[in-house]
Design a protein around this motif. Structure first.
Motif, PDB file in Angstrom:
ATOM      1  N   UNK A   1      14.859  28.555   8.599  1.00  0.00           N
ATOM      2  CA  UNK A   1      13.672  29.118   7.864  1.00  0.00           C
ATOM      3  C   UNK A   1      12.327  28.748   8.488  1.00  0.00           C
ATOM      4  N   UNK A   2      11.229  29.367   8.271  1.00  0.00           N
ATOM      5  CA  UNK A   2      10.099  28.972   8.898  1.00  0.00           C
ATOM      6  C   UNK A   2       8.897  29.075   7.852  1.00  0.00           C
ATOM      7  N   UNK A   3       8.255  27.958   7.522  1.00  0.00           N
ATOM      8  CA  UNK A   3       7.089  27.720   6.623  1.00  0.00           C
ATOM      9  C   UNK A   3       5.864  27.570   7.458  1.00  0.00           C
ATOM     10  N   UNK A   4       4.782  27.911   6.885  1.00  0.00           N
ATOM     11  CA  UNK A   4       3.636  27.836   7.359  1.00  0.00           C
ATOM     12  C   UNK A   4       2.450  27.310   6.610  1.00  0.00           C
ATOM     13  N   UNK A   5       1.405  26.774   7.252  1.00  0.00           N
ATOM     14  CA  UNK A   5       0.082  26.433   6.454  1.00  0.00           C
ATOM     15  C   UNK A   5      -0.987  26.550   7.488  1.00  0.00           C
ATOM     16  N   UNK A   6      -1.982  27.095   6.585  1.00  0.00           N
ATOM     17  CA  UNK A   6      -3.414  27.342   7.389  1.00  0.00           C
ATOM     18  C   UNK A   6      -4.403  26.246   7.308  1.00  0.00           C
ATOM     19  N   UNK A   7      -5.130  25.965   8.353  1.00  0.00           N
ATOM     20  CA  UNK A   7      -6.167  25.045   8.354  1.00  0.00           C
ATOM     21  C   UNK A   7      -7.149  25.582   9.082  1.00  0.00           C
ATOM     22  N   UNK A   8      -8.411  25.089   8.415  1.00  0.00           N
ATOM     23  CA  UNK A   8      -9.634  25.712   8.924  1.00  0.00           C
ATOM     24  C   UNK A   8     -10.302  24.834   9.817  1.00  0.00           C
ATOM     25  N   UNK A   9     -10.465  25.411  11.090  1.00  0.00           N
ATOM     26  CA  UNK A   9     -11.000  24.368  12.293  1.00  0.00           C
ATOM     27  C   UNK A   9     -12.413  24.926  12.583  1.00  0.00           C
ATOM     28  N   UNK A  10     -13.207  25.745  11.916  1.00  0.00           N
ATOM     29  CA  UNK A  10     -14.613  25.698  12.098  1.00  0.00           C
ATOM     30  C   UNK A  10     -15.082  26.703  13.224  1.00  0.00           C
ATOM     31  N   UNK A  11     -14.194  27.399  13.792  1.00  0.00           N
ATOM     32  CA  UNK A  11     -14.568  28.359  14.941  1.00  0.00           C
ATOM     33  C   UNK A  11     -13.603  28.419  16.168  1.00  0.00           C
TER      34      UNK A  11
END
Length: 157
Positions: free
Chosen positions: A145-155
């Motif tokens: 199974x694959x889980x994911x998360x998003x991170x903001x890196x500003x550009x």
């Protein structure tokens, strides 16, 4: 006649006992299967949640401009930039040989992927960055199974 009656009573009681014992074994077998699947699911979720929580918390210690995707040797990685006393340092978080790993080194020093500290056993880790600066971190657990998360890196990196 009494012996035949006693014998029928005994057969009925024994049959009832056998049916009861079979039902107990059936319920125990079913319960063991459910328990096994529950433990497997919990282990899988532990792997992905812990790995993604670790990466998310590490990234929160940095400004968005200091977070990017990069490669560490030939391994895709999340790069976190630091500056101490005028010298630049990089923390790389990556997947290598079955483990989520982390290495911290000066930016001008070459370090091999095997040198990183093993953090947690996982099946895979991916990093993708879109044009708006969002980095998606995907973690694959031992059950696939694959889980994911998003991170903001500003550009763009």
């Amino acid at each position: 006649m009494k012996k035949a009656s006693l014998s029928m009573d005994s057969i009925f009681v024994m049959t009832l006992f056998v049916v009861f014992a079979a039902m107990v074994l059936l319920v125990l077998g079913t319960g063991a299967g459910v328990y096994k699947n529950t433990v497997k699911t919990m282990d899988s979720r532990y792997e992905t949640r812990t790995a993604l929580a670790y990466i998310t918390e590490k990234s929160r210690h940095y400004d968005a401009a200091d977070i990017s995707t990069d490669s560490f040797g030939t391994v895709p990685a999340l790069r976190l930039k630091d500056t101490f006393s005028g010298a630049e340092y990089d923390t790389y978080i990556y997947y290598y040989k079955g483990y989520l790993r982390e290495v911290f080194a000066r930016s001008d020093v070459s370090v091999q992927p095997g040198a990183g500290k093993k953090i947690l056993a996982v099946k895979g880790l991916t990093f993708t960055q879109d044009k708006d600066g969002m980095i998606t971190v995907g973690c694959k657990a031992s059950d696939g199974t694959v889980s994911s998360v998003m991170i903001y890196a500003g550009g763009n990196s």
